[in-house]
Design a protein around this motif. Structure first.
Motif, PDB file in Angstrom:
ATOM      1  N   ALA A  16       0.775  -1.167   0.013  1.00 11.91           N
ATOM      2  CA  ALA A  16       0.005   0.147  -0.042  1.00 11.91           C
ATOM      3  C   ALA A  16       0.740   1.199  -0.058  1.00 11.91           C
ATOM      4  O   ALA A  16       0.712   2.253  -0.637  1.00 11.91           O
ATOM      5  N   VAL A  17       1.871   1.262   0.722  1.00 11.90           N
ATOM      6  CA  VAL A  17       2.771   2.400   0.875  1.00 11.90           C
ATOM      7  C   VAL A  17       3.514   2.557  -0.412  1.00 11.90           C
ATOM      8  O   VAL A  17       3.744   3.536  -1.073  1.00 11.90           O
ATOM      9  N   ARG A  18       3.879   1.398  -0.899  1.00 12.20           N
ATOM     10  CA  ARG A  18       4.668   1.461  -2.376  1.00 12.20           C
ATOM     11  C   ARG A  18       3.805   2.163  -3.216  1.00 12.20           C
ATOM     12  O   ARG A  18       4.008   3.021  -4.158  1.00 12.20           O
ATOM     13  N   LEU A  42      10.819  13.860  -4.854  1.00  8.69           N
ATOM     14  CA  LEU A  42       9.837  12.781  -4.752  1.00  8.69           C
ATOM     15  C   LEU A  42       9.621  12.677  -3.384  1.00  8.69           C
ATOM     16  O   LEU A  42       8.298  12.486  -2.959  1.00  8.69           O
ATOM     17  N   ALA A  43      10.547  12.477  -2.633  1.00  7.93           N
ATOM     18  CA  ALA A  43      10.426  12.231  -1.041  1.00  7.93           C
ATOM     19  C   ALA A  43       9.434  13.287  -0.363  1.00  7.93           C
ATOM     20  O   ALA A  43       8.822  13.168   0.435  1.00  7.93           O
ATOM     21  N   ALA A  44       9.855  14.632  -0.975  1.00  4.76           N
ATOM     22  CA  ALA A  44       9.331  16.058  -0.183  1.00  4.76           C
ATOM     23  C   ALA A  44       7.822  15.669  -0.530  1.00  4.76           C
ATOM     24  O   ALA A  44       6.886  16.113   0.407  1.00  4.76           O
ATOM     25  N   ALA A  45       7.484  15.498  -1.845  1.00  6.37           N
ATOM     26  CA  ALA A  45       6.110  15.356  -2.355  1.00  6.37           C
ATOM     27  C   ALA A  45       5.266  14.226  -1.547  1.00  6.37           C
ATOM     28  O   ALA A  45       4.092  14.475  -1.368  1.00  6.37           O
ATOM     29  N   ALA A  46       5.890  13.173  -1.198  1.00  4.50           N
ATOM     30  CA  ALA A  46       5.361  12.162  -0.512  1.00  4.50           C
ATOM     31  C   ALA A  46       5.523  12.235   0.975  1.00  4.50           C
ATOM     32  O   ALA A  46       4.709  11.508   1.725  1.00  4.50           O
ATOM     33  N   GLY A  47       6.004  13.234   1.358  1.00  2.00           N
ATOM     34  CA  GLY A  47       6.088  13.405   2.906  1.00  2.00           C
ATOM     35  C   GLY A  47       6.943  12.597   3.694  1.00  2.00           C
ATOM     36  O   GLY A  47       6.666  12.099   4.809  1.00  2.00           O
ATOM     37  N   VAL A  48       7.856  11.768   2.937  1.00  2.00           N
ATOM     38  CA  VAL A  48       8.821  10.769   3.356  1.00  2.00           C
ATOM     39  C   VAL A  48      10.561  11.246   3.292  1.00  2.00           C
ATOM     40  O   VAL A  48      10.529  12.171   2.491  1.00  2.00           O
ATOM     41  N   SER A  49      11.293  10.884   3.808  1.00  2.00           N
ATOM     42  CA  SER A  49      12.609  10.915   3.650  1.00  2.00           C
ATOM     43  C   SER A  49      13.084  10.401   2.568  1.00  2.00           C
ATOM     44  O   SER A  49      12.491   9.454   2.100  1.00  2.00           O
ATOM     45  N   ARG A  50      14.243  10.824   1.991  1.00  5.54           N
ATOM     46  CA  ARG A  50      14.783  10.441   0.827  1.00  5.54           C
ATOM     47  C   ARG A  50      15.083   8.857   1.047  1.00  5.54           C
ATOM     48  O   ARG A  50      14.885   8.170   0.067  1.00  5.54           O
ATOM     49  N   SER A  51      15.666   8.635   2.158  1.00  9.47           N
ATOM     50  CA  SER A  51      15.977   7.024   2.396  1.00  9.47           C
ATOM     51  C   SER A  51      14.906   6.272   2.484  1.00  9.47           C
ATOM     52  O   SER A  51      14.903   5.072   2.057  1.00  9.47           O
ATOM     53  N   THR A  52      13.771   6.773   2.986  1.00  7.01           N
ATOM     54  CA  THR A  52      12.510   6.071   3.217  1.00  7.01           C
ATOM     55  C   THR A  52      11.996   5.554   1.427  1.00  7.01           C
ATOM     56  O   THR A  52      11.528   4.619   1.319  1.00  7.01           O
ATOM     57  N   PHE A  53      12.085   6.660   0.709  1.00 11.40           N
ATOM     58  CA  PHE A  53      11.553   6.533  -0.684  1.00 11.40           C
ATOM     59  C   PHE A  53      12.406   5.470  -1.386  1.00 11.40           C
ATOM     60  O   PHE A  53      12.097   4.615  -1.894  1.00 11.40           O
ATOM     61  N   LEU A  54      13.726   5.514  -1.180  1.00 13.53           N
ATOM     62  CA  LEU A  54      14.657   4.652  -1.765  1.00 13.53           C
ATOM     63  C   LEU A  54      14.628   3.361  -1.360  1.00 13.53           C
ATOM     64  O   LEU A  54      14.981   2.434  -1.825  1.00 13.53           O
ATOM     65  N   ARG A  55      13.734   2.980  -0.035  1.00 15.74           N
ATOM     66  CA  ARG A  55      13.776   1.838   0.361  1.00 15.74           C
ATOM     67  C   ARG A  55      12.672   1.161  -0.443  1.00 15.74           C
ATOM     68  O   ARG A  55      12.751  -0.029  -0.646  1.00 15.74           O
TER      69      ARG A  55
END
Length: 197
Positions: A16-18, A42-55
């Motif tokens: 779901a997060v993905r 992308l991370a900012a628009a999603a409201g997550v950190s860059r490392s979370t997005f890259l996970r």
């Protein structure tokens, strides 16, 4: 709660997060242009950190093309499941229904995604690279249907040709802005190879 249930719940939550991150990325790419958007954007628009997005996505391309992951396995499995007496070409054509079924479920979204992919050189190249890796899986499935361990050259060529038929049909569907029937286009592409004029 058992370990299996916990794992299943975790997998569902991760999916779901993905999916949510992919949707945010797609909207940003569509609005700003793929090349102008950074991973930080992308991370900012999603409201997550860059490392979370890259996970969830290792690259910007994966955020768009992640929806196509596992299709090689699904098509190969569908190919193995086709009737044993069906010729290889017909079996390949019907196995590709697993790919185009998502276009039927969400034609407008699929059209937008396809347009973004085809109009963005980096995405187009990455998708073709991923699709190139489908060929061995399809050729292997053809070999297994024929009771062989290794695919023949002819089976490898059929697998490659089938994927080219899919791409040409998708290109024509995109050019028609989704007005043409994708199944009919794919059928026509397969017939053109079977009966060249």
């Amino acid at each position: 709660m058992t370990g299996a249930a916990r794992t299943n719940t975790r997998d569902i939550a991760r999916a779901a997060v993905r999916a949510e991150l992919a949707q945010v990325a797609f909207e940003l790419f569509r609005r700003e242009g793929f090349d102008k958007v950074t991973l930080d954007d992308l991370a900012a628009a999603a409201g997550v950190s860059r490392s979370t997005f890259l996970r969830y996505f290792g690259t910007k391309e994966d955020a768009v093309l992640g929806a196509f992951e596992g299709q090689d396995r699904r098509v190969a499995d569908a190919l193995r499941a086709r009737p044993a007496d069906e010729d290889q070409w017909t079996a390949l054509r019907h196995a590709l229904d697993t790919v185009i079924e998502r276009y039927h479920m969400d034609p407008a979204g699929s059209l937008e995604t396809l347009r973004l992919v085809r109009e963005t050189p980096a995405l187009c190249a990455r998708q073709l690279e991923k699709q190139h890796s489908w060929r061995p899986a399809l050729a292997q499935a053809l070999a297994e249907r024929a009771g062989s361990e290794e695919p023949t050259l002819a089976q490898s060529v059929r697998a490659a040709a089938a994927l080219d038929c899919l791409n040409v049909a998708l290109d024509h569907w995109l050019a028609s802005d989704g007005r043409l029937d994708l199944v009919a286009l794919l059928d026509e592409a397969f017939r053109a190879i079977q009966r060249p004029r």
